[in-house]
Structures are given as structure tokens and as C-alpha cells.
Design a protein around this motif. Structure first.
Motif, PDB file in Angstrom:
ATOM      1  N   LYS A 183      52.269  39.984  31.419  1.00  0.00           N
ATOM      2  CA  LYS A 183      52.494  39.359  30.114  1.00  0.00           C
ATOM      3  C   LYS A 183      51.422  39.811  29.127  1.00  0.00           C
ATOM      4  CE  LYS A 183      55.959  36.986  31.663  1.00  0.00           C
ATOM      5  NZ  LYS A 183      57.310  37.202  31.186  1.00  0.00           N
ATOM      6  N   ALA A 184      51.604  40.997  28.573  1.00  0.00           N
ATOM      7  CA  ALA A 184      50.591  41.626  27.725  1.00  0.00           C
ATOM      8  C   ALA A 184      50.223  40.788  26.495  1.00  0.00           C
ATOM      9  CB  ALA A 184      51.041  43.011  27.301  1.00  0.00           C
ATOM     10  N   SER A 185      51.198  40.252  25.796  1.00  0.00           N
ATOM     11  CA  SER A 185      50.867  39.496  24.583  1.00  0.00           C
ATOM     12  C   SER A 185      50.100  38.223  24.925  1.00  0.00           C
ATOM     13  CB  SER A 185      52.118  39.178  23.763  1.00  0.00           C
ATOM     14  OG  SER A 185      53.017  38.395  24.513  1.00  0.00           O
ATOM     15  N   LEU A 186      50.456  37.601  26.005  1.00  0.00           N
ATOM     16  CA  LEU A 186      49.738  36.406  26.437  1.00  0.00           C
ATOM     17  C   LEU A 186      48.329  36.773  26.915  1.00  0.00           C
ATOM     18  CD1 LEU A 186      50.083  33.397  26.658  1.00  0.00           C
ATOM     19  CD2 LEU A 186      51.089  33.709  28.903  1.00  0.00           C
ATOM     20  N   LEU A 187      48.208  37.864  27.626  1.00  0.00           N
ATOM     21  CA  LEU A 187      46.897  38.337  28.063  1.00  0.00           C
ATOM     22  C   LEU A 187      46.025  38.657  26.857  1.00  0.00           C
ATOM     23  CD1 LEU A 187      44.897  39.267  30.232  1.00  0.00           C
ATOM     24  CD2 LEU A 187      46.034  41.487  30.191  1.00  0.00           C
ATOM     25  N   LYS A 188      46.594  39.312  25.868  1.00  0.00           N
ATOM     26  CA  LYS A 188      45.838  39.633  24.649  1.00  0.00           C
ATOM     27  C   LYS A 188      45.329  38.354  23.991  1.00  0.00           C
ATOM     28  CE  LYS A 188      46.067  42.093  20.322  1.00  0.00           C
ATOM     29  NZ  LYS A 188      46.866  42.430  19.193  1.00  0.00           N
ATOM     30  N   HIS A 189      46.175  37.348  23.902  1.00  0.00           N
ATOM     31  CA  HIS A 189      45.782  36.052  23.351  1.00  0.00           C
ATOM     32  C   HIS A 189      44.606  35.472  24.136  1.00  0.00           C
ATOM     33  CE1 HIS A 189      46.090  31.826  22.098  1.00  0.00           C
ATOM     34  NE2 HIS A 189      46.187  31.511  23.387  1.00  0.00           N
ATOM     35  N   MET A 190      44.696  35.523  25.449  1.00  0.00           N
ATOM     36  CA  MET A 190      43.628  34.967  26.283  1.00  0.00           C
ATOM     37  C   MET A 190      42.332  35.752  26.117  1.00  0.00           C
ATOM     38  SD  MET A 190      45.640  34.137  29.801  1.00  0.00           S
ATOM     39  CE  MET A 190      46.979  32.980  29.878  1.00  0.00           C
ATOM     40  N   ILE A 191      42.418  37.065  26.081  1.00  0.00           N
ATOM     41  CA  ILE A 191      41.219  37.892  25.896  1.00  0.00           C
ATOM     42  C   ILE A 191      40.574  37.592  24.546  1.00  0.00           C
ATOM     43  CG2 ILE A 191      40.437  40.265  25.503  1.00  0.00           C
ATOM     44  CD1 ILE A 191      42.417  41.127  27.725  1.00  0.00           C
ATOM     45  N   GLU A 192      41.395  37.488  23.512  1.00  0.00           N
ATOM     46  CA  GLU A 192      40.873  37.200  22.172  1.00  0.00           C
ATOM     47  C   GLU A 192      40.187  35.838  22.104  1.00  0.00           C
ATOM     48  OE1 GLU A 192      44.359  37.692  19.747  1.00  0.00           O
ATOM     49  OE2 GLU A 192      44.040  39.858  19.554  1.00  0.00           O
ATOM     50  N   HIS A 193      40.513  34.955  23.042  1.00  0.00           N
ATOM     51  CA  HIS A 193      39.922  33.618  23.048  1.00  0.00           C
ATOM     52  C   HIS A 193      38.988  33.407  24.241  1.00  0.00           C
ATOM     53  CE1 HIS A 193      43.262  33.159  20.213  1.00  0.00           C
ATOM     54  NE2 HIS A 193      42.381  32.410  19.591  1.00  0.00           N
ATOM     55  N   GLY A 194      38.404  34.503  24.714  1.00  0.00           N
ATOM     56  CA  GLY A 194      37.311  34.400  25.674  1.00  0.00           C
ATOM     57  C   GLY A 194      37.659  34.398  27.143  1.00  0.00           C
ATOM     58  N   ALA A 195      38.852  34.792  27.528  1.00  0.00           N
ATOM     59  CA  ALA A 195      39.201  34.810  28.951  1.00  0.00           C
ATOM     60  C   ALA A 195      38.251  35.737  29.715  1.00  0.00           C
ATOM     61  CB  ALA A 195      40.641  35.282  29.143  1.00  0.00           C
ATOM     62  N   ASN A 196      37.888  35.327  30.898  1.00  0.00           N
ATOM     63  CA  ASN A 196      36.990  36.098  31.756  1.00  0.00           C
ATOM     64  C   ASN A 196      37.802  37.095  32.580  1.00  0.00           C
ATOM     65  OD1 ASN A 196      35.096  37.120  33.509  1.00  0.00           O
ATOM     66  ND2 ASN A 196      34.790  35.195  34.621  1.00  0.00           N
ATOM     67  N   VAL A 197      37.873  38.342  32.122  1.00  0.00           N
ATOM     68  CA  VAL A 197      38.654  39.358  32.825  1.00  0.00           C
ATOM     69  C   VAL A 197      37.990  39.817  34.124  1.00  0.00           C
ATOM     70  CG1 VAL A 197      39.842  40.181  30.766  1.00  0.00           C
ATOM     71  CG2 VAL A 197      37.681  41.246  31.455  1.00  0.00           C
ATOM     72  N   HIS A 198      36.791  39.317  34.383  1.00  0.00           N
ATOM     73  CA  HIS A 198      36.081  39.632  35.627  1.00  0.00           C
ATOM     74  C   HIS A 198      36.401  38.618  36.724  1.00  0.00           C
ATOM     75  CE1 HIS A 198      33.634  42.693  33.634  1.00  0.00           C
ATOM     76  NE2 HIS A 198      33.637  41.866  32.614  1.00  0.00           N
ATOM     77  N   ASP A 199      37.232  37.656  36.423  1.00  0.00           N
ATOM     78  CA  ASP A 199      37.585  36.615  37.385  1.00  0.00           C
ATOM     79  C   ASP A 199      38.292  37.233  38.593  1.00  0.00           C
ATOM     80  OD1 ASP A 199      37.612  33.861  38.085  1.00  0.00           O
ATOM     81  OD2 ASP A 199      39.748  33.773  37.600  1.00  0.00           O
ATOM     82  N   LEU A 200      38.190  36.546  39.722  1.00  0.00           N
ATOM     83  CA  LEU A 200      38.865  36.970  40.949  1.00  0.00           C
ATOM     84  C   LEU A 200      39.759  35.855  41.445  1.00  0.00           C
ATOM     85  CD1 LEU A 200      35.813  38.518  42.870  1.00  0.00           C
ATOM     86  CD2 LEU A 200      37.551  39.743  41.564  1.00  0.00           C
ATOM     87  N   THR A 201      40.811  36.222  42.147  1.00  0.00           N
ATOM     88  CA  THR A 201      41.665  35.216  42.781  1.00  0.00           C
ATOM     89  C   THR A 201      40.937  34.661  43.999  1.00  0.00           C
ATOM     90  OG1 THR A 201      42.725  36.784  44.275  1.00  0.00           O
ATOM     91  CG2 THR A 201      43.750  36.489  42.091  1.00  0.00           C
ATOM     92  N   ASP A 202      41.481  33.619  44.587  1.00  0.00           N
ATOM     93  CA  ASP A 202      40.888  33.053  45.807  1.00  0.00           C
ATOM     94  C   ASP A 202      40.814  34.072  46.932  1.00  0.00           C
ATOM     95  OD1 ASP A 202      40.578  30.640  44.503  1.00  0.00           O
ATOM     96  OD2 ASP A 202      42.363  29.728  45.397  1.00  0.00           O
ATOM     97  N   SER A 203      41.742  35.033  46.919  1.00  0.00           N
ATOM     98  CA  SER A 203      41.752  36.063  47.968  1.00  0.00           C
ATOM     99  C   SER A 203      40.901  37.278  47.593  1.00  0.00           C
ATOM    100  CB  SER A 203      43.183  36.493  48.276  1.00  0.00           C
ATOM    101  OG  SER A 203      43.772  37.101  47.131  1.00  0.00           O
ATOM    102  N   GLY A 204      40.232  37.218  46.442  1.00  0.00           N
ATOM    103  CA  GLY A 204      39.324  38.288  46.049  1.00  0.00           C
ATOM    104  C   GLY A 204      39.937  39.398  45.216  1.00  0.00           C
ATOM    105  N   GLN A 205      41.185  39.232  44.772  1.00  0.00           N
ATOM    106  CA  GLN A 205      41.810  40.257  43.931  1.00  0.00           C
ATOM    107  C   GLN A 205      41.291  40.155  42.504  1.00  0.00           C
ATOM    108  OE1 GLN A 205      46.119  39.597  44.588  1.00  0.00           O
ATOM    109  NE2 GLN A 205      46.128  41.815  44.902  1.00  0.00           N
ATOM    110  N   SER A 206      41.078  41.320  41.897  1.00  0.00           N
ATOM    111  CA  SER A 206      40.652  41.356  40.501  1.00  0.00           C
ATOM    112  C   SER A 206      41.870  41.222  39.592  1.00  0.00           C
ATOM    113  CB  SER A 206      39.942  42.677  40.209  1.00  0.00           C
ATOM    114  OG  SER A 206      40.867  43.751  40.248  1.00  0.00           O
ATOM    115  N   MET A 207      41.600  40.965  38.321  1.00  0.00           N
ATOM    116  CA  MET A 207      42.690  40.870  37.359  1.00  0.00           C
ATOM    117  C   MET A 207      43.388  42.221  37.207  1.00  0.00           C
ATOM    118  SD  MET A 207      42.713  37.709  36.651  1.00  0.00           S
ATOM    119  CE  MET A 207      42.155  37.533  38.345  1.00  0.00           C
ATOM    120  N   LEU A 208      42.633  43.303  37.347  1.00  0.00           N
ATOM    121  CA  LEU A 208      43.237  44.632  37.263  1.00  0.00           C
ATOM    122  C   LEU A 208      44.176  44.870  38.448  1.00  0.00           C
ATOM    123  CD1 LEU A 208      43.507  47.261  35.744  1.00  0.00           C
ATOM    124  CD2 LEU A 208      41.401  48.060  36.848  1.00  0.00           C
ATOM    125  N   GLU A 209      43.786  44.436  39.619  1.00  0.00           N
ATOM    126  CA  GLU A 209      44.672  44.576  40.785  1.00  0.00           C
ATOM    127  C   GLU A 209      45.955  43.780  40.590  1.00  0.00           C
ATOM    128  OE1 GLU A 209      41.993  45.196  44.682  1.00  0.00           O
ATOM    129  OE2 GLU A 209      41.413  43.458  43.459  1.00  0.00           O
TER     130      GLU A 209
END
Length: 137
Positions: free
Chosen positions: A39-65
Motif C-alpha cells: 500500500k504505497a500511498s498509505l506507506l507514504k502517509h506513514m513515512i511523512e508522519h514519522g513511521a519507523n521504517v527500521h521496525d521489525l516484525t516479531d519474527s525479525g522481518q524488516s519492512m523491506l522484506e
């Protein structure tokens, strides 16, 4: 935008001051969902409002993965661009290979842009990691 994205919960959970990495009812994490669903437009909204793109899932996956699994080029590129600007290290060879394979059958411009972006990211990471020469006094 939020309604069009297919976001399954209340829209106010995506307000500009929301914590996009907070676990919501049912365990849903907004940033993880947007990356995984491409969801690119939603992701853009979140990034513009400070989302931490370095976050990991509980299983250790990155947002890029997560974004790679979506197969959505724009989502992947938004994340890469943000990771580059925050000084994240360039991806390991295995992740670069996954990125390349995920978009190897796409439009040549997209493939070329991805390859150039990965080279730029590596160059930036090397520049940031190299010691700066000291200035003479």
C-alpha cells in the motif's frame, strides 16, 4: 486515501499522530500491514508522519522484506529511499538478490531504477562508514 487502501480498521488509527508500529486489536501493526500489502500511498502517509521504517516484525522481518513479498515496486522504492536517507546500511547480498529477482521480469525502467538505487545505497553506506580525514590545525 485510507478508505481506498482497504485498511480494515478505523481510519483514526492512521491519524498523523498515531503510532504506526503499535500492535492493534487482533495483532495488526499498521506499518507492517501497509508494507506487506504493498500500500504505497498509505506507506507514504506513514513515512511523512514519522513511521519507523527500521521496525521489525516479531519474527525479525524488516519492512523491506515485507514489501518485497507484496511485489509492489513503488512500495519497495519508498522504503529504500527512506532507509537510504536515514543512513541504514545497504542490504546484504541475499536481500539484494531477492529484490533483483522480485522485479527481474518487470518493466526495464523499473529494473534499471532498482539496480541504480541499490548501487547508490551501497555508495552512500560506504561513504558514511569511511573515516573522514582530519583537518590540519
Amino acid at each position: 486515501m485510507i478508505k481506498a487502501s482497504g485498511w480494515p480498521l478505523a481510519a483514526d488509527l492512521l491519524a498523523p499522530d498515531a503510532d504506526f508500529t503499535a500492535r492493534l486489536d487482533g495483532g495488526l501493526v499498521p506499518l507492517h500491514w501497509a508494507c506487506h500489502a504493498g500500500k504505497a500511498s498509505l506507506l507514504k502517509h506513514m513515512i511523512e508522519h514519522g513511521a519507523n521504517v527500521h521496525d521489525l516484525t516479531d519474527s525479525g522481518q524488516s519492512m523491506l522484506e515485507l514489501a518485497i513479498t507484496s511485489g509492489h515496486f513503488q512500495t519497495v522504492m519508498l522504503l529504500i529511499d527512506r532507509l537510504k536517507t536515514t543512513g541504514a546500511p545497504a542490504p546484504a547480498e541475499a536481500l539484494k538478490k531477492r529484490l533483483t529477482e522480485a522485479f527481474s521480469n518487470g518493466h526495464p525502467d523499473a529494473r534499471n531504477r532498482l539496480q541504480q538505487t541499490l548501487r547508490d545505497w551501497e555508495r552512500l553506506a560506504k561513504t558514511a562508514a569511511s573515516p573522514r580525514p582530519s583537518r590540519p590545525s
